[in-house]
Design an enzyme around this catalytic site. Sequence first.
Site, PDB file in Angstrom:
ATOM      1  CB  SER A 261      45.571  33.823  -1.752  1.00 54.41           C
ATOM      2  OG  SER A 261      46.140  33.117  -2.839  1.00 54.41           O
ATOM      3  CG  ASP A 262      50.569  30.395   1.335  1.00 54.95           C
ATOM      4  OD1 ASP A 262      51.218  30.287   0.276  1.00 54.95           O
ATOM      5  OD2 ASP A 262      50.988  29.948   2.419  1.00 54.95           O
ATOM      6  CE1 TYR A 263      52.239  26.627  -5.551  1.00 53.27           C
ATOM      7  CE2 TYR A 263      50.203  25.410  -5.218  1.00 53.27           C
ATOM      8  CZ  TYR A 263      51.369  25.629  -5.924  1.00 53.27           C
ATOM      9  OH  TYR A 263      51.674  24.842  -6.997  1.00 53.27           O
ATOM     10  CB  ALA A 264      45.991  26.453  -3.899  1.00 53.41           C
ATOM     11  CB  ALA A 265      45.148  30.106   0.665  1.00 50.07           C
TER      12      ALA A 265
END
Length: 734
Positions: A261-265
Amino acid sequence: MNKVELQKIFDDLTLKEKIYQLVQLSGEFFKSDTLAVGPKQKLGIDQEVVDNVGSIFNVFGAEQLIKIQKEYLEKSRHKIPLLFMADIINGYKTTYPIPLALGCTWNPELVKEGMSNTAEEAAVTGIHITFSPMVDLVRDARWGRVMESTGEDNYLNCEFAKAFVEGYQGDLNPDKNIASCVKHFAAYGAPEGGREYNTVDMSERRLREDYLPAYKAAVDSGCELVMTSFNTVDGIPASGNKWLMRDVLREEWGFNGVIISDYAAIQELIAHGVAEDDREAAKLGIEAGVDIDMKTPVYSNQLEGLVKDGVISEEFIDEAVWRILNLKNKLGLFENPYRGANIDKEKEVILSPEKRKLARKISGESIVLLENNGVLPLSKDKKVAVIGPYGESRVLSGSWAINSNPKDVITLMDAVKEKVSEENFTYAKGCEMIEDKSILGGFGRAVEEEKIEVDPQKDMDEAIEAAKKSDIVIMALGEHPLQSGEGGSRTELSLEKIQLDLLEKVKELGKPVVLVVFNGRPLVLTDVVGKVDAIVEAWFPGTEGGNAVADVIFGDVNPSGKLTMSFPRRVGQAPLYYNEFNTGRPVKTSIHNSRFTSRYIDVENSPLYPFGYGLSYTKYEYGDINLNSDKLTNDSEIIATIKVKNVGSVAGLETVQLYIQDIKGSVVRPVKELKGFMKVELQPGEEKEFKFTINEEMLRFYTASMEFKSEPGKFKLYIGCNSSEVKETNFELL
Ligand code: NOJ
């Protein structure tokens, strides 16, 4: 390790241990205990997760990485090594121009060499994976992250996607290569209004035709990982989008690597409004096929409960863990968990003279000469003043070069001083880069550096004095590095008022002015064009940036860069791209009076500088296009040739561009699409014949019935030096 041994480790893992493999944390959890208290508490991550986590991102330096891996393995039950990932976007310590500038080289082979050097620098520090390339198609200069992409064209982006991946990965030699993670899947480059993290909404046709191909090109080149994006795709956030990841990426494209995932996505699925809480977010993420959760407690704290309560099958966890273990194995970590990390080699490899040499060459090819009334190249015996904040700036690598050291960067001032003699050189800063620094807030580190006392009048006076003493002024202006990049969306794209005032005052002295702009996106230069004698688009040119710009200014390098994003005349034209549709009322050919055609009443539709545009110190003459046949069948080819002659007095590199237009289709087709290009050196007086092969495959698109195929009919073929200056001819697909 063979698959049987790997399977043994896998079989022995508890559910919890499996889940921890799916978690990624950042460096601050590992550097020191004191630091770890903050983020751990804030995120609700237990020490047990930290001790068992599967991967870490953005920790740098062999010493550090070796230490972390060693301590981790000492505590680990199965001795499964950590994966180290990092944002290495345009170089590691030796930085290259930002990716948008790399695109402007139109030289994927050269960029591949650069990325292979980057991989070596990263590998010897112990990094295993880079979060690059970013291949999001970009058409809206308001979006700050256009600097991370190679531009607005799908064909070109595919070529660069391949170059990046192959450059990084090579044959995954532990001392020389790292794995590549393509991002941001998918269509992150089209946020509404150019506003960061905003909604993306487009037809499936456009998605497949324009936006998906570059990710696919990366996957087809063997890219090991894919990162999800923050945006929605057809109403469903990409990081919880089953269709995107299971149907398209895994099923259709056969991708077997790791999805992160992208950061905290994944946690952000809650703010998007598709998940009630962390538990539901975890469910959506894992069901959609996201293997690793970047920096949230969602997977670590929720997946076990979801399995135990029978809400999700343990198979979801198993498939993700298996992929991660396989990646670790493929990288050779079970045999050597430190992989390439080597403190001595680090010193030898990083910023070596050969690496700097290549960086200078790449930067030189990425610079785009936008205007020149003949003032350039400058002669080295003139008195030169460099004026403007970018003259002395060492922050020339853009906002993503997080681990490069500005001290290693060659400034424009130093490079120009070296070209002319010391007595013939003066420098004055003239003004600050930006007046209202508060707009840069939130980036921490870099903003701190800005807290210095300023005296605008003194700066201006010194600049005028310096300019008076010179024959020629080089104005070094541009965007602050933090005005582009992540979180750098803007609604105004002109130079800052303080910079324009400085330019105005210097111009009043009547000396020739060469404007060099440093920036991360197409700027609106409409109002400065008439005020200067030349404009050099330097982008953020990287470690050797000063040298590369000076090479161009003094003619040691003949500029050959060509734009890969259109430069608007006014911000209101965004999104602006060359391969648009005609509309039912095209300005030039509509039967309606001009008021009722598709246009603005206050500015021309065309860009200030089109896609593919860039000047040189020589001139090229294009002959007419010659086709060996004007009829194409599914099994035949057409050979299109064109003669191009260097009619100037210096050698140059010219990029000859081939475009095709499908005049009529079952769906509307773009007015032009890039289908090929060649970059070739031509000596003064030399003429070369360029040969392009046209086949049916190049004419395929998503038809009205969503089949990817060509349709018989008439086509236009264009060859030229940019997307608007072209020769044209016709052919037919039978
Ligand atoms: C967020 C960015 O969107 C992504 O490109 C980057 O790789 C991650 N943060 C990790 O730093």
